[in-house]
Write a protein that holds these residues in place. Structure first.
Motif, PDB file in Angstrom:
ATOM      1  N   LEU A 145      -9.474  -0.468   4.600  1.00 16.56           N
ATOM      2  CA  LEU A 145      -9.265  -1.195   3.372  1.00 16.56           C
ATOM      3  C   LEU A 145     -10.666  -1.799   2.950  1.00 16.56           C
ATOM      4  O   LEU A 145     -11.291  -2.301   3.537  1.00 16.56           O
ATOM      5  CB  LEU A 145      -8.290  -2.128   3.486  1.00 16.56           C
ATOM      6  CG  LEU A 145      -6.668  -1.766   3.812  1.00 16.56           C
ATOM      7  CD1 LEU A 145      -5.926  -2.904   4.095  1.00 16.56           C
ATOM      8  CD2 LEU A 145      -6.103  -1.063   2.508  1.00 16.56           C
ATOM      9  N   ARG A 146     -10.600  -1.877   1.611  1.00 14.26           N
ATOM     10  CA  ARG A 146     -11.765  -2.939   1.023  1.00 14.26           C
ATOM     11  C   ARG A 146     -11.280  -4.055   1.011  1.00 14.26           C
ATOM     12  O   ARG A 146     -10.289  -4.616   0.631  1.00 14.26           O
ATOM     13  CB  ARG A 146     -12.126  -2.466  -0.380  1.00 14.26           C
ATOM     14  CG  ARG A 146     -12.703  -0.993  -0.721  1.00 14.26           C
ATOM     15  CD  ARG A 146     -12.733  -0.799  -2.278  1.00 14.26           C
ATOM     16  NE  ARG A 146     -13.397   0.402  -2.544  1.00 14.26           N
ATOM     17  CZ  ARG A 146     -14.692   0.720  -2.917  1.00 14.26           C
ATOM     18  NH1 ARG A 146     -15.288  -0.430  -2.964  1.00 14.26           N
ATOM     19  NH2 ARG A 146     -15.057   1.921  -3.356  1.00 14.26           N
ATOM     20  N   VAL A 175      -7.656   6.253  -9.084  1.00 13.65           N
ATOM     21  CA  VAL A 175      -9.138   6.804  -8.429  1.00 13.65           C
ATOM     22  C   VAL A 175      -9.563   7.970  -9.028  1.00 13.65           C
ATOM     23  O   VAL A 175     -10.838   8.035  -8.985  1.00 13.65           O
ATOM     24  CB  VAL A 175      -8.905   6.160  -6.873  1.00 13.65           C
ATOM     25  CG1 VAL A 175     -10.335   6.878  -6.265  1.00 13.65           C
ATOM     26  CG2 VAL A 175      -8.761   4.837  -6.608  1.00 13.65           C
ATOM     27  N   TRP A 203      -2.267   4.124  -7.118  1.00 12.50           N
ATOM     28  CA  TRP A 203      -3.680   3.917  -6.926  1.00 12.50           C
ATOM     29  C   TRP A 203      -4.527   5.262  -6.774  1.00 12.50           C
ATOM     30  O   TRP A 203      -5.543   5.331  -7.242  1.00 12.50           O
ATOM     31  CB  TRP A 203      -3.890   3.083  -5.798  1.00 12.50           C
ATOM     32  CG  TRP A 203      -3.633   1.478  -6.033  1.00 12.50           C
ATOM     33  CD1 TRP A 203      -3.593   0.881  -7.055  1.00 12.50           C
ATOM     34  CD2 TRP A 203      -3.212   0.574  -5.064  1.00 12.50           C
ATOM     35  NE1 TRP A 203      -3.357  -0.500  -7.030  1.00 12.50           N
ATOM     36  CE2 TRP A 203      -3.026  -0.632  -5.773  1.00 12.50           C
ATOM     37  CE3 TRP A 203      -2.864   0.610  -3.705  1.00 12.50           C
ATOM     38  CZ2 TRP A 203      -2.517  -1.734  -5.075  1.00 12.50           C
ATOM     39  CZ3 TRP A 203      -2.646  -0.301  -3.033  1.00 12.50           C
ATOM     40  CH2 TRP A 203      -2.393  -1.866  -3.745  1.00 12.50           C
ATOM     41  N   ALA A 204      -4.024   6.208  -6.054  1.00 19.57           N
ATOM     42  CA  ALA A 204      -4.761   7.401  -5.961  1.00 19.57           C
ATOM     43  C   ALA A 204      -5.047   8.073  -7.301  1.00 19.57           C
ATOM     44  O   ALA A 204      -6.123   8.543  -7.634  1.00 19.57           O
ATOM     45  CB  ALA A 204      -3.900   8.293  -4.890  1.00 19.57           C
ATOM     46  N   PRO A 230     -12.323   2.215  -9.140  1.00 15.17           N
ATOM     47  CA  PRO A 230     -12.488   1.955  -7.576  1.00 15.17           C
ATOM     48  C   PRO A 230     -11.212   1.586  -6.966  1.00 15.17           C
ATOM     49  O   PRO A 230     -10.112   1.136  -7.553  1.00 15.17           O
ATOM     50  CB  PRO A 230     -13.567   0.530  -7.734  1.00 15.17           C
ATOM     51  CG  PRO A 230     -13.705   0.723  -9.102  1.00 15.17           C
ATOM     52  CD  PRO A 230     -12.915   1.325 -10.051  1.00 15.17           C
ATOM     53  N   TRP A 231     -11.232   2.007  -5.688  1.00 14.36           N
ATOM     54  CA  TRP A 231      -9.894   1.434  -4.763  1.00 14.36           C
ATOM     55  C   TRP A 231      -9.912  -0.206  -4.805  1.00 14.36           C
ATOM     56  O   TRP A 231     -11.128  -0.709  -5.221  1.00 14.36           O
ATOM     57  CB  TRP A 231     -10.201   1.935  -3.562  1.00 14.36           C
ATOM     58  CG  TRP A 231     -10.039   3.417  -3.065  1.00 14.36           C
ATOM     59  CD1 TRP A 231     -10.979   4.469  -2.794  1.00 14.36           C
ATOM     60  CD2 TRP A 231      -8.477   3.976  -3.207  1.00 14.36           C
ATOM     61  NE1 TRP A 231     -10.219   5.694  -2.734  1.00 14.36           N
ATOM     62  CE2 TRP A 231      -8.720   5.493  -2.889  1.00 14.36           C
ATOM     63  CE3 TRP A 231      -7.197   3.732  -3.405  1.00 14.36           C
ATOM     64  CZ2 TRP A 231      -7.783   6.131  -2.751  1.00 14.36           C
ATOM     65  CZ3 TRP A 231      -6.302   4.540  -3.094  1.00 14.36           C
ATOM     66  CH2 TRP A 231      -6.532   5.692  -2.821  1.00 14.36           C
ATOM     67  N   PRO A 232      -8.741  -0.757  -4.685  1.00 12.96           N
ATOM     68  CA  PRO A 232      -8.698  -2.024  -5.048  1.00 12.96           C
ATOM     69  C   PRO A 232      -9.218  -2.782  -3.738  1.00 12.96           C
ATOM     70  O   PRO A 232      -9.348  -2.108  -2.654  1.00 12.96           O
ATOM     71  CB  PRO A 232      -7.062  -2.291  -5.095  1.00 12.96           C
ATOM     72  CG  PRO A 232      -6.393  -0.889  -4.614  1.00 12.96           C
ATOM     73  CD  PRO A 232      -7.521   0.001  -4.782  1.00 12.96           C
ATOM     74  N   THR A 233      -9.753  -3.866  -3.895  1.00 13.44           N
ATOM     75  CA  THR A 233     -10.313  -4.724  -2.843  1.00 13.44           C
ATOM     76  C   THR A 233      -9.195  -5.776  -2.632  1.00 13.44           C
ATOM     77  O   THR A 233      -8.702  -6.604  -3.300  1.00 13.44           O
ATOM     78  CB  THR A 233     -11.721  -5.552  -3.478  1.00 13.44           C
ATOM     79  OG1 THR A 233     -12.499  -4.748  -3.718  1.00 13.44           O
ATOM     80  CG2 THR A 233     -12.244  -6.486  -2.528  1.00 13.44           C
ATOM     81  N   VAL A 258       0.800  -1.029  -0.065  1.00 12.04           N
ATOM     82  CA  VAL A 258       0.208   0.189   0.070  1.00 12.04           C
ATOM     83  C   VAL A 258       0.752   1.319   0.011  1.00 12.04           C
ATOM     84  O   VAL A 258       0.559   2.197  -0.848  1.00 12.04           O
ATOM     85  CB  VAL A 258      -1.135   0.024   1.285  1.00 12.04           C
ATOM     86  CG1 VAL A 258      -1.672   1.374   1.308  1.00 12.04           C
ATOM     87  CG2 VAL A 258      -1.991  -1.175   1.077  1.00 12.04           C
ATOM     88  N   TYR A 290       0.772   3.247  -3.221  1.00 11.28           N
ATOM     89  CA  TYR A 290      -0.512   4.176  -3.058  1.00 11.28           C
ATOM     90  C   TYR A 290      -0.769   5.640  -4.021  1.00 11.28           C
ATOM     91  O   TYR A 290      -1.652   5.829  -4.462  1.00 11.28           O
ATOM     92  CB  TYR A 290      -0.468   4.899  -1.739  1.00 11.28           C
ATOM     93  CG  TYR A 290      -1.481   5.892  -1.393  1.00 11.28           C
ATOM     94  CD1 TYR A 290      -2.743   5.262  -1.007  1.00 11.28           C
ATOM     95  CD2 TYR A 290      -1.493   7.064  -1.375  1.00 11.28           C
ATOM     96  CE1 TYR A 290      -3.861   6.467  -0.856  1.00 11.28           C
ATOM     97  CE2 TYR A 290      -2.218   8.090  -1.245  1.00 11.28           C
ATOM     98  CZ  TYR A 290      -3.799   7.713  -0.862  1.00 11.28           C
ATOM     99  OH  TYR A 290      -4.808   8.488  -0.507  1.00 11.28           O
TER     100      TYR A 290
END
Length: 361
Positions: free
Chosen positions: A97-98, A48, A44-45, A53-56, A37, A41
């Motif tokens: 977190l998802r 998004v 990912w940000a 979507p944010w990762p699961t 993360v 991050y």
């Protein structure tokens, strides 16, 4: 800890973040999730911000259960287990977190079985060695001999409660196992639906920590998820730790080219990609040399040059310090730290096995 991101020599330093992607890292440490993360991050940000979507995260289900911090870690004192027993980190994980739990359909932790029926008699219901271990713990702590499940649902038994048990070990409680199986099927369906709807799923395909430094074996669930979720890509991410680098251990995270999942090939392709993406580090070289009985620092430079040439030929990521002017200083530091540990130390042996494994075919 210092975290460094690398890439294969023939690949752009890119992480495939597109709808329907499985991000699949290897599993080296309990620190893998915060390392992943922290390192990824920013990417990912940005994704998004552009609508992804944010990762699961596919999370081992026992990490979401109360008492996880008391029962799971090894080598912590019993008094600390008792203090940690009431804490539930599952809520914290799910809020930040998802997370979707991943359950083994025919295996649970003992604590799950006992919580389902606190009045369950222990005698005759558990494997003899586990029943004996609970009785010994009670005797050591001068407690009354436990007779029912509720008698051992306490922090003083936390490490024993986190013992995995198979369905046949407590077969008379079929209702617990039916509920567990239904939950496992439902959770897997949620992961697949996340992919089909354009989400990202992070899953550790080894399923558990590598016990000796090798990659794999990979669980078949990765291939099943890719098939049922109609995944577009599987993104390998290799993580390795070098505790011999200096006073602060270094973590290297390498992103490999994404894989198009092909039936019958995915697990083999992923194993090869994770091996090839694992960086060469000073700690691996020194540990490999030490476990073979070589302790002379004068041999280090020649040995390191051989491994570096091999990594370059394989187009493998290399710890930057090994390709710079500080190579000898870094190798000397790692050598001194390795000698203090000794060739039989588990960390040294894991690093040596890791180096052999990533070059296996």
């Amino acid at each position: 800890t210092e975290i460094y991101t690398l890439s294969l020599h023939d690949a752009l330093p890119i992480l495939r973040l597109e709808p329907g992607t499985i991000v699949a890292p290897n599993h080296r440490s309990d620190n893998d999730v915060p390392v992943l993360v922290s390192a990824l991050y920013p990417r990912w940000a940005r994704a998004v911000a552009h609508g992804l979507p944010w990762p699961t995260f596919a999370t081992d289900d026992h990490a979401l259960q109360r008492g996880f911090l008391a029962g799971y870690p090894e080598h912590i004192p019993l008094w600390l287990r008792q203090l940690l027993w009431p804490i539930n980190v599952g809520g914290v994980l799910e809020r930040n977190l998802r997370c979707i739990a991943v359950r083994e359909p025919t295996r649970m932790r003992l604590v799950e079985v006992l919580r389902a029926d606190p009045r369950m008699a222990l005698d005759g219901q558990l494997p003899p060695e586990l029943r004996a271990a609970l009785a010994r713990r009670a005797a050591e702590r001068r407690l009354a001999p436990p007779e029912q499940a509720g008698d051992v649902l306490r922090g003083v038994y936390a490490d024993l409660l986190w013992t995995p048990v198979d369905r046949d070990d407590v077969a008379s409680h079929g209702g617990v196992w039916r509920d567990h199986l239904r939950a496992a099927i439902n959770d897997f369906g949620q992961l697949a639906q996340t992919l089909r709807s354009g989400g990202l799923v992070v899953i550790y395909p080894e399923g558990e920590l590598s016990p000796d430094g090798r990659i794999g074996p990979l669980k078949p669930g990765l291939a099943s998820l890719a098939r049922r979720g109609k995944a577009r890509w599987v993104q390998p991410v290799a993580t390795c730790y070098d505790p011999l680098f200096g006073p602060r251990p270094r973590v290297y995270l390498s992103v490999a080219p994404p894989i198009v999942p092909e039936p019958g090939r995915l697990l083999r392709d992923m194993s090869a990609a994770l091996r090839r993406a694992t960086p060469l580090t000073a700690g691996q070289i020194v540990a490999w040399q030490l476990t073979r009985g070589a302790t002379s620092p004068t041999e280090l430079d020649a040995v390191a040059s051989g491994w570096i040439d091999r990594a370059r030929a394989d187009k493998r990521p290399i710890e930057p310090a090994l390709e710079g002017t500080e190579r000898r200083a870094i190798l000397h530091t790692a050598h001194q730290r390795a000698l203090r540990r000794g060739g039989a130390d588990p960390v040294i042996r894991r690093l040596a096995v890791e180096l052999d494994d990533i070059h296996s075919r």
